[in-house]
Scaffold this motif. Sequence first.
Motif, PDB file in Angstrom:
ATOM      1  N   ARG A  36       0.856  -1.194   0.000  1.00 28.45           N
ATOM      2  CA  ARG A  36       0.000   0.000   0.000  1.00 28.45           C
ATOM      3  C   ARG A  36       0.888   1.238   0.000  1.00 28.45           C
ATOM      4  NH1 ARG A  36      -4.033  -0.183   4.911  1.00 28.45           N
ATOM      5  NH2 ARG A  36      -4.615   1.822   3.955  1.00 28.45           N
ATOM      6  N   TRP A  37       0.403   2.249  -0.710  1.00 22.42           N
ATOM      7  CA  TRP A  37       1.108   3.529  -0.772  1.00 22.42           C
ATOM      8  C   TRP A  37       0.112   4.644  -0.450  1.00 22.42           C
ATOM      9  CZ3 TRP A  37       1.319  -0.316  -4.350  1.00 22.42           C
ATOM     10  CH2 TRP A  37       2.556  -0.936  -4.562  1.00 22.42           C
ATOM     11  N   LYS A  38       0.618   5.683   0.197  1.00 23.92           N
ATOM     12  CA  LYS A  38      -0.230   6.813   0.562  1.00 23.92           C
ATOM     13  C   LYS A  38       0.539   8.100   0.319  1.00 23.92           C
ATOM     14  CE  LYS A  38      -3.174   8.538   4.299  1.00 23.92           C
ATOM     15  NZ  LYS A  38      -3.647   8.300   5.693  1.00 23.92           N
ATOM     16  N   GLY A  39      -0.125   9.096  -0.303  1.00 25.27           N
ATOM     17  CA  GLY A  39       0.525  10.371  -0.594  1.00 25.27           C
ATOM     18  C   GLY A  39      -0.469  11.368  -1.136  1.00 25.27           C
ATOM     19  N   GLU A  43      -4.599   6.985  -1.787  1.00 27.56           N
ATOM     20  CA  GLU A  43      -4.134   5.681  -1.323  1.00 27.56           C
ATOM     21  C   GLU A  43      -4.213   4.673  -2.470  1.00 27.56           C
ATOM     22  OE1 GLU A  43      -5.192   4.368   2.849  1.00 27.56           O
ATOM     23  OE2 GLU A  43      -6.785   5.841   2.491  1.00 27.56           O
ATOM     24  N   ILE A  44      -3.175   3.862  -2.580  1.00 31.05           N
ATOM     25  CA  ILE A  44      -3.108   2.825  -3.613  1.00 31.05           C
ATOM     26  C   ILE A  44      -2.739   1.502  -2.949  1.00 31.05           C
ATOM     27  CG2 ILE A  44      -1.832   1.976  -5.624  1.00 31.05           C
ATOM     28  CD1 ILE A  44      -1.544   4.812  -6.575  1.00 31.05           C
ATOM     29  N   GLN A 102      -6.209  -1.246  -6.293  1.00 33.04           N
ATOM     30  CA  GLN A 102      -7.205  -0.307  -5.766  1.00 33.04           C
ATOM     31  C   GLN A 102      -6.595   1.086  -5.646  1.00 33.04           C
ATOM     32  OE1 GLN A 102      -7.902  -2.879  -2.198  1.00 33.04           O
ATOM     33  NE2 GLN A 102     -10.074  -2.549  -2.645  1.00 33.04           N
ATOM     34  N   TRP A 103      -7.432   2.063  -5.965  1.00 34.15           N
ATOM     35  CA  TRP A 103      -7.001   3.464  -5.848  1.00 34.15           C
ATOM     36  C   TRP A 103      -8.125   4.266  -5.215  1.00 34.15           C
ATOM     37  CZ3 TRP A 103      -7.203   7.612 -10.152  1.00 34.15           C
ATOM     38  CH2 TRP A 103      -6.639   8.821  -9.669  1.00 34.15           C
ATOM     39  N   ARG A 107     -11.647  10.371   0.125  1.00 30.29           N
ATOM     40  CA  ARG A 107     -12.469   9.515   0.966  1.00 30.29           C
ATOM     41  C   ARG A 107     -13.810   9.167   0.333  1.00 30.29           C
ATOM     42  NH1 ARG A 107     -14.293  12.659   6.275  1.00 30.29           N
ATOM     43  NH2 ARG A 107     -15.565  10.756   6.386  1.00 30.29           N
ATOM     44  N   ASN A 108     -14.229   9.886  -0.720  1.00 29.14           N
ATOM     45  CA  ASN A 108     -15.534   9.652  -1.327  1.00 29.14           C
ATOM     46  C   ASN A 108     -15.486   8.811  -2.600  1.00 29.14           C
ATOM     47  OD1 ASN A 108     -16.878  11.228   0.633  1.00 29.14           O
ATOM     48  ND2 ASN A 108     -16.331  13.110  -0.476  1.00 29.14           N
ATOM     49  N   LEU A 109     -14.288   8.529  -3.102  1.00 30.86           N
ATOM     50  CA  LEU A 109     -14.181   7.821  -4.379  1.00 30.86           C
ATOM     51  C   LEU A 109     -13.137   6.711  -4.273  1.00 30.86           C
ATOM     52  CD1 LEU A 109     -14.906   7.594  -7.400  1.00 30.86           C
ATOM     53  CD2 LEU A 109     -13.055   9.247  -7.861  1.00 30.86           C
ATOM     54  N   GLU A 110     -13.534   5.525  -4.754  1.00 28.88           N
ATOM     55  CA  GLU A 110     -12.615   4.390  -4.786  1.00 28.88           C
ATOM     56  C   GLU A 110     -12.786   3.665  -6.116  1.00 28.88           C
ATOM     57  OE1 GLU A 110     -11.928   0.082  -2.566  1.00 28.88           O
ATOM     58  OE2 GLU A 110     -12.895   1.728  -1.473  1.00 28.88           O
ATOM     59  N   MET A 111     -11.663   3.328  -6.779  1.00 27.69           N
ATOM     60  CA  MET A 111     -11.682   2.588  -8.037  1.00 27.69           C
ATOM     61  C   MET A 111     -10.824   1.341  -7.902  1.00 27.69           C
ATOM     62  SD  MET A 111     -11.438   5.769 -10.737  1.00 27.69           S
ATOM     63  CE  MET A 111     -10.336   6.724  -9.694  1.00 27.69           C
ATOM     64  N   PHE A 112     -11.182   0.318  -8.663  1.00 22.56           N
ATOM     65  CA  PHE A 112     -10.435  -0.933  -8.552  1.00 22.56           C
ATOM     66  C   PHE A 112     -10.390  -1.649  -9.893  1.00 22.56           C
ATOM     67  CE2 PHE A 112     -14.789  -2.359  -7.996  1.00 22.56           C
ATOM     68  CZ  PHE A 112     -14.824  -3.557  -8.704  1.00 22.56           C
ATOM     69  N   ALA A 113      -9.379  -2.520 -10.019  1.00 24.61           N
ATOM     70  CA  ALA A 113      -9.271  -3.469 -11.124  1.00 24.61           C
ATOM     71  C   ALA A 113      -8.752  -4.774 -10.535  1.00 24.61           C
ATOM     72  CB  ALA A 113      -8.332  -2.952 -12.207  1.00 24.61           C
ATOM     73  N   GLU A 114      -9.327  -5.898 -10.956  1.00 25.02           N
ATOM     74  CA  GLU A 114      -8.912  -7.186 -10.409  1.00 25.02           C
ATOM     75  C   GLU A 114      -9.154  -8.283 -11.434  1.00 25.02           C
ATOM     76  OE1 GLU A 114     -11.260  -7.707  -6.933  1.00 25.02           O
ATOM     77  OE2 GLU A 114     -13.103  -8.173  -8.035  1.00 25.02           O
TER      78      GLU A 114
END
Length: 271
Positions: A36-39, A43-44, A102-103, A107-114
């Motif tokens: 996980r990365w945060k900046g 967050e990723i 995941q990206w 705090r209101n938006l989350e996107m993912f690919a799997e």
Amino acid sequence: GRQGGRLPAHHVQARVEHRAKSETDYPQASGTISNRWKGDFGEIGALLGVSYQKGNYHDEVTWNSPPVSVLGAASPVTGPLDLGHTLYQGKRERTAANWAFQWRPNRNLEMFAEGWSTRIDHDAQRQFFVAGQAWSPNTQYTLIPGTNQVATMTSVNANPFTLSSTQAPNDDSETHQGAIGARWKVNDDWTITTELARTNSKWKQDFPILDLLTSPPTVAGETYRNGGGYFTYPGYDMMNPANYRLHTFFDNWSAARGQSNDWRTDATWNP
């Protein structure tokens, strides 16, 4: 702003299973890595997993058909019309992988690919042996005590149908699936989620079958020994290739493919 992440998480597992019947070792291995990365970008998170299995197996089965009247409709004596053995051995190899990304930019938006993928290679050989319909009017038999069910029998083979079948199914299959999606909290009352998935799969099988017949003059056996049928052919050499004749040959080929696209969107109102 500061950017950074934590150390990647690793997990590796391996073992070897010994199979006494096939006299082989069965390796299995799997592993995952995630981080996980945060900046300033939010967050990723990312994950990758792989696994591998390979093993040989060896199964032996002895069987008999359900009991029926074997000496004519007027006789209460029942027994199996067919007795048989099956020797089944093969090799199965499976490779699989899965991944996720995941990206969360805020705090209101989350996107993912799997997604995930699996490949299975299964090669086998089956020796199928049937001693069929050996009953005749001169059959000598004993009964299971207290029943009308045949326990042992010796008979001139009235219908000398004895089949030896070599069957060799080889199967290959692959499945791949991937998806992308998002979750958006519009405000305190509304949340929207959406996901688009794609699945591809394919399978093929080569399945040749070679059947041989032989005609032993006498059959002797037990209908139940260790849970299945047991039989012999007195005075007849079942190991002599000259006693067999070609019956049928089946050259089976099969293949299948499948694809699907699936999309789902939900809006949730929670005032």
